[in-house]
Motif scaffolding. Structure first.
Motif, short mmCIF file in Angstrom:
data_model
loop_
_atom_site.label_atom_id
_atom_site.label_comp_id
_atom_site.label_asym_id
_atom_site.label_seq_id
_atom_site.Cartn_x
_atom_site.Cartn_y
_atom_site.Cartn_z
N LYS A 55 3.32 11.05 6.16
CA LYS A 55 3.10 12.13 5.17
C LYS A 55 1.63 12.19 4.95
O LYS A 55 0.84 11.47 5.13
CB LYS A 55 3.93 11.70 3.77
CG LYS A 55 3.91 12.53 2.84
CD LYS A 55 4.79 11.79 1.70
CE LYS A 55 4.97 12.98 0.37
NZ LYS A 55 5.66 12.28 -0.51
N THR A 56 1.26 13.50 4.44
CA THR A 56 -0.15 13.81 3.97
C THR A 56 -0.46 12.98 3.20
O THR A 56 -0.01 12.56 1.95
CB THR A 56 -0.11 15.37 3.52
OG1 THR A 56 0.31 16.17 4.44
CG2 THR A 56 -1.59 15.41 3.23
N GLY A 57 -1.56 12.38 3.23
CA GLY A 57 -2.39 11.14 2.53
C GLY A 57 -2.21 9.87 2.88
O GLY A 57 -2.91 8.87 2.54
N TRP A 58 -1.35 9.78 3.92
CA TRP A 58 -1.18 8.26 4.47
C TRP A 58 -1.96 8.35 6.08
O TRP A 58 -1.97 9.14 6.53
CB TRP A 58 0.20 8.07 4.85
CG TRP A 58 1.00 7.84 3.54
CD1 TRP A 58 1.36 9.04 2.70
CD2 TRP A 58 1.32 6.68 2.94
NE1 TRP A 58 2.06 8.17 1.47
CE2 TRP A 58 2.18 6.83 1.66
CE3 TRP A 58 1.34 5.13 3.28
CZ2 TRP A 58 2.61 5.99 0.72
CZ3 TRP A 58 1.87 4.33 2.73
CH2 TRP A 58 2.63 4.71 1.23
N ARG A 59 -2.31 7.21 6.30
CA ARG A 59 -3.00 6.82 7.71
C ARG A 59 -1.98 6.34 8.61
O ARG A 59 -1.36 5.22 8.01
CB ARG A 59 -4.26 6.29 7.49
CG ARG A 59 -4.91 5.93 8.91
CD ARG A 59 -6.24 5.16 8.50
NE ARG A 59 -6.02 3.92 7.76
CZ ARG A 59 -5.76 2.94 8.27
NH1 ARG A 59 -5.80 2.57 9.44
NH2 ARG A 59 -5.71 1.67 7.07
N ARG B 91 -3.97 2.88 0.76
CA ARG B 91 -4.40 2.06 -0.50
C ARG B 91 -3.69 0.49 -0.27
O ARG B 91 -3.37 0.15 -1.44
CB ARG B 91 -4.27 2.79 -1.90
CG ARG B 91 -5.06 4.00 -2.13
CD ARG B 91 -5.36 4.10 -3.37
NE ARG B 91 -3.89 4.81 -3.94
CZ ARG B 91 -3.25 6.04 -3.76
NH1 ARG B 91 -4.23 7.02 -3.19
NH2 ARG B 91 -2.06 6.31 -4.28
N GLY B 92 -3.47 0.09 0.83
CA GLY B 92 -3.04 -1.12 1.02
C GLY B 92 -1.40 -1.27 1.04
O GLY B 92 -0.87 -2.25 1.55
N ASP B 93 -0.90 -0.15 0.73
CA ASP B 93 0.51 -0.04 0.85
C ASP B 93 1.01 0.41 2.10
O ASP B 93 0.60 1.33 2.87
CB ASP B 93 1.08 0.86 -0.14
CG ASP B 93 2.78 0.83 -0.28
OD1 ASP B 93 3.28 -0.07 0.29
OD2 ASP B 93 3.13 1.79 -0.84
N HIS B 94 2.07 -0.06 2.60
CA HIS B 94 2.74 0.37 4.12
C HIS B 94 4.03 0.89 3.86
O HIS B 94 5.03 0.52 3.10
CB HIS B 94 2.83 -0.87 4.81
CG HIS B 94 1.76 -1.46 5.63
ND1 HIS B 94 0.89 -1.29 6.81
CD2 HIS B 94 0.53 -2.29 4.84
CE1 HIS B 94 0.00 -1.84 6.90
NE2 HIS B 94 -0.21 -2.29 5.85
N ALA B 95 4.31 2.15 4.54
CA ALA B 95 5.56 2.91 4.34
C ALA B 95 5.87 3.25 5.93
O ALA B 95 4.94 3.86 6.62
CB ALA B 95 5.44 3.68 3.37
N LEU B 96 7.17 3.41 6.01
CA LEU B 96 7.73 3.95 7.39
C LEU B 96 8.14 5.69 7.18
O LEU B 96 8.76 5.69 6.30
CB LEU B 96 8.88 3.10 7.75
CG LEU B 96 8.75 1.79 8.05
CD1 LEU B 96 9.97 0.96 8.66
CD2 LEU B 96 7.38 1.38 8.87
N VAL C 191 8.86 6.27 14.67
CA VAL C 191 8.63 5.98 13.45
C VAL C 191 7.37 5.30 13.52
O VAL C 191 7.03 4.60 14.62
CB VAL C 191 9.80 4.96 13.34
CG1 VAL C 191 9.42 4.41 11.70
CG2 VAL C 191 11.19 5.53 13.22
N PHE C 192 6.63 5.61 12.44
CA PHE C 192 5.19 5.18 12.37
C PHE C 192 5.21 4.26 10.96
O PHE C 192 5.78 4.40 9.85
CB PHE C 192 4.19 6.31 12.28
CG PHE C 192 4.21 7.18 13.36
CD1 PHE C 192 2.99 6.54 14.26
CD2 PHE C 192 4.69 8.13 13.81
CE1 PHE C 192 2.89 7.19 15.39
CE2 PHE C 192 4.49 8.64 14.94
CZ PHE C 192 3.44 8.20 15.92
N GLY D 125 -7.27 8.38 4.65
CA GLY D 125 -6.78 9.23 3.46
C GLY D 125 -6.48 10.68 4.05
O GLY D 125 -6.02 11.48 3.47
N ALA D 126 -6.59 11.11 5.58
CA ALA D 126 -6.35 12.30 6.21
C ALA D 126 -5.15 12.12 6.96
O ALA D 126 -4.63 10.98 7.32
CB ALA D 126 -7.42 12.37 7.24
N ALA D 127 -4.37 13.16 6.95
CA ALA D 127 -3.17 13.29 7.56
C ALA D 127 -3.17 13.13 8.96
O ALA D 127 -4.07 13.86 9.64
CB ALA D 127 -2.17 14.56 7.23
#
Length: 547
Positions: free
Chosen positions: A490-494, A479-484, A473-474, A35-37
């Motif tokens: 982005k803030t809120g993504w691990r 919450r179980g979703d993956h994004a590049l 690229v990360f 949950g932290a950037a």
């Protein structure tokens, strides 16, 4: 060698043993919590530099998508290899013992062909063949296996505590691999550490890979492990082919210092059991599973690590009128002494940073939900299953643990590799689109852990290593979703891991537009602004085409 269940034996490598051996990317992420950037990159945006130590070896490398061979499983603490018996292909992959499997892209019908020894024997902690089967005739084969025994004063096979002692020993089959025996056992040891004997001593020499070059078998082994580790790096011993690698026939390569009576010199003149040895240099000990590559006219070795990334090591280019002559020339000088290997080329990025304590984290009692990916036991194999001969395309294999997983959940993966000789093109890795049965999509250069996601196809290729003008690229999770995301999550993504590098703007090599898209509660990427029916969020940058 072994990673056993905690109730039997502890995994053998200490945390930190796999720390990076060279400086690597100057950009990366610090460990972050759910949950932290992630922390920002420690250098200017987009300034990912080429890893220190990597070399321009004169060829380009493309990694294909991950292919799951098996897993999750508690098996697999040796480099995977395969051999043909008749018309069928068999694989060798086990835990504490050598297990043979039928192999057709998947492993089936396991059977133990080489068990560990009894109490007090030099191989009581494990016996692993190392892809070093030498076929003397169609029916008579010899193999050289890595053996581990209890160290002095040790009550158990404590691999994690570094108390096991390593040796290399010999096995023989006279029916083309159906059954194996150990002639002269327990006096079948062929190589042991400095000052050690076949049954005593605390120094190590093991995990040896044997190849035939000309009139000799050459064993590439390492010593940096155990109660009294030797120097880190690859060392070499040899035995005449005419001896079939029997005990007493092996001599280690050693560079003798100058004395009053004679100048310094190097030679294969130290006893295989107990003698001294000298590193050849230029190749990682993890890349010791070497194979000949006929497209490059070089020997190659593969190292898979989360802390260093994936690296392909290469010998000098071999010259000569025949394949045998080229193989010998690539490894040895005119006096028969081993040449230093050329160097490596980076073929896949490290997970986060080289100093991240949660990457490649060993220890069954240490791995937890914060642990990141672990890679182990890299090897190489031909498309036809040949364990020592490769061409313009071949496979690399490695064991992987997903983030948070224990050693009881190991996976064996492979990737198809394409090499292009005499090319200065960028190394690249396929950016793959996956889809599950409900229509959710996911994009990465890594296969999803969930088997429900199946490969759809390539969405361009990411750069395998940092370069000026390219952004990291990360793969980021929420919450179980993956994004590049390019540069940072982005803030809120691990941050899950780094998956490659992309250019913010197009140029003459980066021509494939990559858009981040969203549909059915899942993120993915597409080369189409229309996102294949999904919602377009942003253009990440421009990727490469296939080699």
């Amino acid at each position: 060698m072994q990673l056993r269940p905690k109730s039997i034996l502890r995994p053998r490598w200490r945390l930190g043993l796999v720390a990076a051996v060279a400086a690597t990317l100057s950009v990366g992420l610090l460990p972050s919590t759910e949950g932290a950037a992630p922390a920002p990159a420690v250098s200017a945006p987009g300034s990912a530099a080429v890893a220190a130590g990597a070399a321009d070896l004169g060829f380009a490398v493309q990694l294909g998508p991950e292919q799951r061979v098996t897993g999750p499983t508690n098996q697999g603490d040796n480099p995977f290899f395969s051999e043909k018996r008749g018309t069928k292909l068999y694989a060798y992959f086990g835990t504490s013992r050598t297990i043979e499997w039928r192999f057709n892209g998947r492993l089936t019908n396991p059977r133990i062909i080489l068990n560990r020894g009894g109490a007090g024997k030099f191989d009581e902690c494990g016996a692993w063949m190392q892809g070093s089967i030498q076929k003397i005739t169609a029916q008579r084969w010899v193999a050289f296996y890595h053996a581990e025994g209890k160290g002095p004063g040790s009550d158990d096979c404590d691999h994690y505590g570094d108390t096991t002692v390593w040796r290399m020993a010999r096995a023989v089959t006279t029916n083309g691999g159906k059954t194996w025996r150990r002639p002269g056992y327990p006096n079948n040891v062929v190589v042991a550490g400095v000052g050690a004997t076949a049954s005593t001593g605390v120094t190590n020499a093991g995990t040896g890979r044997v190849v035939k070059v000309g009139d000799y078998f050459y064993m590439f082994f390492k010593t940096a492990h155990g109660p009294k580790p030797g120097p880190s790096g690859i060392q070499v011993a040899r035995s005449p082919v005419s001896s079939e690698g029997a005990p007493g026939s092996w001599k280690k390569y050693f560079c003798h210092p100058a004395t009053i009576l004679q100048p310094a010199y190097c030679a294969f003149d130290e006893n295989g059991i107990g003698g001294k040895s000298t590193q050849i240099g230029g190749i990682s000990e993890k890349a010791r599973y070497i194979a000949w590559n006929s497209a490059l006219n070089r020997w190659i070795g593969f190292d898979a690590s989360g802390a260093r990334g994936f690296r392909l090591f290469a010998s000098e280019v071999g010259t000569g009128a025949t394949a045998d002559a080229r193989q010998a020339d690539a490894l040895f000088d005119g006096d028969g002494n081993p040449k230093r290997w050329m160097n490596y080329t980076d073929t896949y990025p490290l997970v986060s940073t080289e100093n991240d304590p949660y990457v490649d984290q060993w220890g069954g009692h240490i791995r937890n939900r914060r642990s990141k990916q672990l890679y182990a036991y890299p090897s190489i194999g031909g498309l036809d299953g040949n364990s020592w001969l490769t061409g313009s395309q071949f496979y690399v294999y490695y064991v992987k643990l997903f983030p948070g997983d224990k050693f009881t959940h190991r996976y064996l993966f492979r990737r198809k590799v394409t090499v292009v000789p005499n090319s200065d093109a960028f190394n690249r890795v396929e950016l793959t689109l996956y889809r599950n049965g409900t229509g959710q999509r996911r994009s990465s250069t890594e296969a999803p852990k969930e088997k429900a996601f199946r490969r759809v196809g390539a969405t361009g290729y990411l750069l395998s290593h940092g370069a000026t003008g390219w952004k990291q690229v990360f793969d980021c999770v929420r919450r179980g979703d993956h994004a590049l995301f390019a540069e940072r999550c982005k803030t809120g993504w691990r941050a899950n891991r780094r998956v490659g590098f992309i250019r913010p703007r197009t140029n003459d090599v980066a021509t494939v537009p990559i858009y981040r898209c969203f549909a059915k509660r899942s993120h993915y990427v597409s080369t189409s602004p229309g996102c294949g029916g999904g919602k377009r969020e942003a253009r990440i940058g421009f990727a490469l085409t296939s080699l």
